[in-house]
Structures are given as structure tokens and as C-alpha cells.
Design an enzyme around this catalytic site. Sequence first.
Site, PDB file in Angstrom:
ATOM      1  N   ASP A  48      42.462  44.605  39.082  1.00 12.93           N
ATOM      2  CA  ASP A  48      41.551  43.525  38.744  1.00 12.93           C
ATOM      3  C   ASP A  48      42.132  42.642  37.640  1.00 12.93           C
ATOM      4  O   ASP A  48      43.159  42.960  37.034  1.00 12.93           O
ATOM      5  CB  ASP A  48      40.149  44.046  38.406  1.00 12.93           C
ATOM      6  CG  ASP A  48      40.110  44.887  37.140  1.00 12.93           C
ATOM      7  OD1 ASP A  48      40.824  44.565  36.176  1.00 12.93           O
ATOM      8  OD2 ASP A  48      39.342  45.863  37.105  1.00 12.93           O
ATOM      9  N   ASN A  49      41.472  41.541  37.401  1.00 18.68           N
ATOM     10  CA  ASN A  49      41.938  40.520  36.469  1.00 18.68           C
ATOM     11  C   ASN A  49      42.326  41.090  35.105  1.00 18.68           C
ATOM     12  O   ASN A  49      43.321  40.691  34.500  1.00 18.68           O
ATOM     13  CB  ASN A  49      40.830  39.469  36.312  1.00 18.68           C
ATOM     14  CG  ASN A  49      41.281  38.237  35.568  1.00 18.68           C
ATOM     15  OD1 ASN A  49      42.448  37.885  35.610  1.00 18.68           O
ATOM     16  ND2 ASN A  49      40.361  37.584  34.889  1.00 18.68           N
TER      17      ASN A  49
END
Length: 202
Positions: A48-49
Site C-alpha cells: 500500500d501507499n
Amino acid sequence: MSTSPHRYFIINKPYNMVSQFISSHDVRLLGDLNFDFPEGTHAIGRLDNHSEGLLLLTTNKKVTRLLFDPKKKHERSYLIMVKNIVTPELLEQLRKGVSIPVTTGEDYIAVPTSIEIVENVKDYYLHMDDVRQQYPHTWMLMTLTEGKFHQVRKMCLAIHRRCLRLIRVSIGNLKLGDLEPGAVKEMNEQEFFELIGIEYAA
């Protein structure tokens, strides 16, 4: 010399970058890295980011199916920095398994393959300049063979410890090593498959 038409890469995905080349949102993309990826390159799985570390990329669309085949478990190890101290009792809770919510709305008992407190973080990852380390925190190394949505972060919250930093350091026997954040390394097909532990199917 390999005659395969496919190409294989590992990157050290930096913080605040999504694991894709195209997005409708204003975010940092894999194409922003200083590397000329061939057409058709895509990420195998995602970070994820706000997660960092080892991400696999390839032009071979079959690799994702092979790596995520439920019949064969593939280990993934994560270096985790959490806020405050993790006591031996809390570590034992994680080791035995904790209940986390999953997308189906049900609770799921998440059990790591292994988990340990890490004293010398740079044995696993060199790029450790983080101002938050001056405050009470704990580094752990967790290995999983499953990957529920945000599983590592949810497991930490289950023992009331917020995950501050999450770095994937290995997939199978393929290790991030000393690759710097944002760096790209191209790999030989045979070595790539051997290290991540999958058999090649043309």
C-alpha cells in the site's frame, strides 16, 4: 543466455508511492522511478501507499497466478516499527494468533509463521534514518504466508500498537538487501523464479 521474452525486476518501493503505473488519483506512481520499464510491466501483488520495501515487477502475466497459488505457501517477511514497547506477553499474543476484521465483515484469526523482536534493525534494512526512533517504539520481524487486506497493520492494532513503518524485506529467498529506496534491479529469469520459489510454466 536466457531467450525468454519476459523481463523481471525488483524495486525498493519508497514510502508514499502506489504499486501501479496508472491511477486516476494524484499520487506518485511506479513510472515516476528513474528507470525505463518496458511496455507491459506490472507489479506482482502490492504494497500500500504507506508501506515500503520489496516489490516484484515483470512483463510476465503468469507470475502473479503462480505466486498466489493457494496450494503452495510463499513466505513474506516484514520489518515493522510500532509505537511504544511490545512486551513479551504482547509478542506471545501475536505469535499465537490475533483476531482481525476482514473485508467479508467477519473476524479472522491471523497467525504469523514467525515473529520476533529485532534489536539491530540494520541487520535487516540499512535505510533507517527515522526521527520517530527517539520515542518509545519496537521493531519486529514478522513472516506470513497469507495476505489479508492490511493484515500486518491490523495485527499490530489487535495488541494496541500502531504500525508506524512497514517494510517488506523478503519474498521466499529473494531479499531486498541493500537496494536503496526507489532503486530498481533487473533479474535473470531462472534466478528470479528459484528465489521466490515457483516453477516456471511457459
